[in-house]
Design an enzyme around this catalytic site. Structure first.
Site, PDB file in Angstrom:
ATOM      1  N   GLY A 376     -10.563   9.736   5.291  1.00  0.00           N
ATOM      2  CA  GLY A 376      -9.769   8.634   5.488  1.00  0.00           C
ATOM      3  C   GLY A 376      -8.328   8.866   5.406  1.00  0.00           C
ATOM      4  O   GLY A 376      -7.397   8.175   5.707  1.00  0.00           O
ATOM      5  N   ALA A 377      -7.984  10.030   4.780  1.00  0.00           N
ATOM      6  CA  ALA A 377      -6.599  10.523   4.517  1.00  0.00           C
ATOM      7  C   ALA A 377      -6.110  10.968   6.002  1.00  0.00           C
ATOM      8  O   ALA A 377      -4.931  10.808   6.133  1.00  0.00           O
ATOM      9  CB  ALA A 377      -6.630  11.783   3.593  1.00  0.00           C
TER      10      ALA A 377
END
Ligand code: HXC
Length: 480
Positions: A376-377
């Site tokens: 997600g980062a």
């Protein structure tokens, strides 16, 4: 230099010599209660007006602590509101030099009304003109909330404090014994609460920092930031960058060693350097033009994103977007920081702010992936998929859901150690590089570590006339 100087001396230091024009210096307060009918200092404890910084108009107001602790009377509030209105209608930054015990107690509702008028104007000016607040003495109550509504706060070592309620009130309500400095000093607000953006050594340092900050930003949201003459080679090869990213992905390095060489004169103006050190934000110039950098810091918490880093980055991204400043994300991020504390304190809500801020920003957006871009980062750090204009990667970039070991320990839990080792190698071959992302067009080019300056400047030139707008709406509902 003394740490704390007078309000007038502060203005003299802040502005170009001889440019200050005072407004309302004859105003007096109108209170007749609690002995104030016999006390009428001219100007009533606020000095306000306009002047220039590097030849550009700015509006300024400064509280004078020597007049009733810099407390806000209705008359003072009227003076401040007048320069706020002038700054907004004339498209110029406004700078507040705060040194104030908050609402003037003798005036009751009238001084509270004054703060309300100032707050309302702070909000209306937000995103239209830059608003900067220096905290230069003990600031309480409303004298904290007006700065909190502005874009940047500066505090001074040992002489400035911010608190909604002072030590005496804290003692009476919670029975905690705390002094002013421990409760709300410059160190606390620069490193723990994140309320302040700059830690200054004395008043002069604070004034010089404001001057420098103004030099990086436009006067209003319809203008571009000032352009400086290009005195640094645009195609400068940064050979020192060959050695910065360690071969072993578990070894940290200082991301500022990548940001600095790519900037003109290798100069990076960092903001909030002591807060959420896992993300680095600040301004630099490239080919003479201001750029906002948002970079993961592998030297701290491995560069992972946590609650404070998300808040810090999102607010800065939104400032740059408000004021037409292109954004460059430099990415080396293993993911969001795991932990019960993070989850319970709302990493979901806070982490969402970065993706929101990058996705809604319509300024030119560029990303350089130096190493890890996981999960997600990866998406939130200005990925192509959420709207970045140009994405570049070093050959050392790893764009994957997670690191090879973590992935294979999960997928091949039951496999023998040898088999798992093989799979880890296979995963590494496949994803521990930028090739797959580049084949799919999510990375525009793979560049050599020594080349980012020229490549980033080309991307900035290409996107200079970017003209994008989001769907019409009153405003979005950003997670807060
Ligand atoms: C009137 C005030 C004052 C105030 C200070 N003074 N604050 N006068 N209204 N709000 C006066 C003092 O009486 C004193 O006068 C002089 O200023 C200097 O103050 P000292 O207390 O001697 O200075 P110091 O020890 O440095 O302490 C500074 C201080 C403290 C921490 C700011 O004065 C303080 O706690 N003041 C009150 C803070 C406060 O509660 N303000 C209201 C917040 S509510 P003499 O004559 O003795 O020199 C608010 C409403 C808006 O602001 C809230 C919106 C969210």
């Amino acid at each position: 230099m003394e740490n704390r100087i007078s309000a007038r001396e502060r203005i003299e230091l802040l502005l170009d010599r001889g440019t200050f024009v005072e407004i309302d210096k004859h105003v007096i307060h109108r209170c007749t209660d609690f002995g104030l009918d016999s006390k009428h200092p001219e100007g009533d404890g606020v000095i306000s007006g306009y002047g220039k910084i590097d030849g550009r108009i700015v509006f300024v107001y400064a509280f004078d602590f020597a007049v009733m602790g810099g407390s806000l009377s209705a008359a003072n509030a009227q003076k401040i509101a007048k320069v706020q209105d002038l700054a907004l209608s004339n498209g110029a930054p406004i700078i507040g030099l705060n040194d104030s015990g908050g609402a003037r107690i003798q005036e009751g509702i009238e001084s509270l009304t004054g703060f309300a008028h100032i707050f309302k104007r702070n909000v209306m000016a937000s995103g239209v003109i830059p608003q900067i607040s220096a905290i230069l003495g003990p600031c309480a109550g409303g004298s904290c909330y007006s700065p909190a509504l502005t874009d940047f706060i500066l505090m001074v070592k040992e002489t400035s404090q911010m608190f909604v309620t002072g030590p005496n009130v804290v003692k009476s309500v919670t029975n905690e014994d705390v002094d002013k400095e421990t409760l709300g000093g410059a160190s606390v607000h620069n490193s723990v609460s994140g309320v302040s953006h700059f830690f200054c050594n004395n008043d002069e340092d604070a004034m010089m920092t404001i001057r420098e900050l103004i030099g990086f930003i436009p006067s209003n949201n319809m203008e571009d930031a000032p352009v400086h003459p290009v005195t640094d080679e645009v195609n400068r090869i940064c050979s020192e960058l060959d050695e910065v990213v360690p071969v072993d992905p578990n070894i940290p390095y200082d991301i500022r060693n990548i940001i600095e060489p790519v900037c003109d004169q290798q100069y990076f103006f960092e903001i909030q350097s002591d807060f959420a050190k896992n993300i680095v934000i600040g301004f630099g110039r490239m080919a003479g033009r201001t750029v906002g950098f948002v970079a993961n810091q592998p030297n701290y918490l491995a560069g992972s994103l946590d609650i404070d880093a998300s808040d810090k980055a999102a607010r800065f991204i939104r400032f740059c977007d408000c004021f037409n400043i292109p954004l460059i994300a430099i990415e080396d991020v293993p993911g969001f920081l795991p932990g019960v504390g993070q989850e319970h304190n709302g990493i979901i809500r806070h982490g969402a702010k970065i993706v929101y801020a990058f996705a809604e920003a319509t300024v030119p957006k560029i990303t350089l992936i130096t190493r890890k871009a996981y999960g997600g980062a990866y998406i939130v750090m200005n990925s192509k998929q959420i709207g970045s204009d140009v994405n570049l990667a070093y050959p050392t970039a790893e764009i994957a859901v997670m690191g090879a070991e973590g992935a294979c320990n999960l997928l091949y839990r039951k496999a023998s150690p040898e088999e798992r080792k093989e799979k880890i190698e296979e995963y590494r071959q496949k994803f521990a590089n930028p090739n797959r992302a580049a084949q799919l067009g999510y990375v525009d080019d793979i560049i050599q570590p020594r080349d980012p300056r020229a490549s980033l400047i080309k991307a900035l030139e290409m996107t200079r006339n970017k003209n994008q707008s989001n769907p019409p709406k009153k405003h979005g509902n950003m997670p807060l």
